[in-house]
Scaffold this active site. Structure first.
Site, mmCIF file in Angstrom:
data_model
loop_
_atom_site.group_PDB
_atom_site.id
_atom_site.type_symbol
_atom_site.label_atom_id
_atom_site.label_comp_id
_atom_site.label_asym_id
_atom_site.label_seq_id
_atom_site.Cartn_x
_atom_site.Cartn_y
_atom_site.Cartn_z
ATOM 1 N N ASP A 146 -7.975 -5.324 7.008
ATOM 2 C CA ASP A 146 -8.565 -6.239 6.033
ATOM 3 C C ASP A 146 -9.402 -7.310 6.735
ATOM 4 O OD1 ASP A 146 -8.053 -5.686 3.246
ATOM 5 O OD2 ASP A 146 -5.931 -5.814 3.743
ATOM 6 N N GLU A 177 -5.429 -12.091 7.321
ATOM 7 C CA GLU A 177 -6.244 -10.877 7.232
ATOM 8 C C GLU A 177 -7.541 -11.092 6.453
ATOM 9 O OE1 GLU A 177 -4.044 -7.600 5.513
ATOM 10 O OE2 GLU A 177 -3.115 -8.839 3.980
ATOM 11 N N HIS A 195 0.813 -1.223 0.000
ATOM 12 C CA HIS A 195 0.000 0.000 0.000
ATOM 13 C C HIS A 195 0.844 1.270 0.000
ATOM 14 C CE1 HIS A 195 -3.679 -2.247 0.418
ATOM 15 N NE2 HIS A 195 -3.254 -2.841 1.506
HETATM 16 C C1 3PY Z 1 -4.412 -4.574 7.500
HETATM 17 O O1 3PY Z 1 -4.727 -4.246 8.645
HETATM 18 O O2 3PY Z 1 -5.185 -5.060 6.674
HETATM 19 C C2 3PY Z 1 -3.041 -4.399 7.077
HETATM 20 O O3 3PY Z 1 -2.697 -4.854 6.014
HETATM 21 C C3 3PY Z 1 -2.112 -3.641 7.954
HETATM 22 O O4 3PY Z 1 -1.175 -2.980 7.211
HETATM 23 MG MG MG Z 2 -4.138 -5.609 4.799
#
Ligand code: 3PY
Ligand code: MG
Length: 247
Positions: free
Chosen positions: A170, A144, A43
């Protein structure tokens, strides 16, 4: 002290994500006491060509460097390790098959099929880099998604894997939670507990991301080995707000 040695110490490793390709700022962050920096190639604005300068700067500042890869692709994993990052964090790993593919790229034979060409990584390594690399460069999968949470133990059982790193934003989206990264949410909190338990069963390190310094003590208490708090952009924004208020 390398990343594995540092993580074996009982105190959790503090970490900040870096999104902007500024070696000057990376050096300053490390020299100001940020123990480890994760270069965010997913990101953030960091690309391949930025890695060398950033790694030199983090080293000069006395910090440890990891990277969060843009995606689970072998050429990205292998190249980041060849530049000399000590840890690679792979986003959005949903299945044991994806975890195995990631580890295959991150480890030399016989564990994986990482191609041999550690041109910079070996430069600062005192000894046989090939013999040591599988043990000393750490491979983390990000947990995630709801899919990953469902197959957590099978993912954690991946031979050669070193750690589980939670992306709570996520994960919250994937679980359909109204608030993102609210660690008091019972559903999110239950996944955190399961990650800690599964990692302990499989002898893995654990990491987690938050954007709120007020979360850190609770995450440390839960037993995470790496606690990331924010990005340099967020830190700058918060500092700038305080600065402008006093201006
Ligand atoms: C998330 O929290 O999805 C992340 O990828 C943290 O950077
Ligand atoms: Mg993430």
């Amino acid at each position: 002290m390398n990343l594995r040695q540092r993580l074996r110490q009982s105190a959790p490793l503090h970490n900040v994500f870096m999104t902007l390709p500024s070696p000057r700022l990376a050096e300053r962050m490390a020299a100001t006491g940020v123990e480890s920096i994760t270069l965010d190639m997913q990101h953030g604005s960091i690309e391949d060509g930025h890695l060398l300068g950033l790694l030199q700067a983090i080293r000069a500042g006395g910090g440890l460097a990891l990277t969060r890869l843009a995606w689970n692709r072998p050429e990205l994993t292998m190249k980041a390790l060849d530049y000399g990052v000590e840890g690679v964090i792979c986003p959005m790993v949903d299945t044991p098959e994806e975890a195995r593919a990631f580890v295959r790229a991150a480890k030399y034979p016989p564990v994986g099929n990482r191609s041999f060409g550690p041109f910079r990584a070996a430069l600062h390594y005192d000894g046989d880099y090939f013999a040591a690399a599988n043990g000393e460069t750490l491979a983390f999968v990000m947990i995630e998604t709801a899919a990953a949470a469902e197959q957590l133990d099978a993912i954690a059982a991946t031979p050669g894997l070193d750690g589980l790193y939670i992306g709570p934003y996520d994960l919250s989206v994937s679980l359909g939670l109204a608030d993102r990264a609210d660690f008091s949410d019972p559903q999110l909190s239950a996944v955190l507990d399961r990650v800690i338990e599964s990692a302990a069963r499989h002898n893995l390190f654990t990491g987690i991301f938050t954007t709120r310094p007020t979360d850190v003590a609770g995450l440390v208490q839960r037993g995470f080995d790496i606690v990331t708090c924010g990005t340099e952009e967020l830190i700058f924004q918060r500092g700038l707000r305080d600065w402008m208020a006093d201006f």
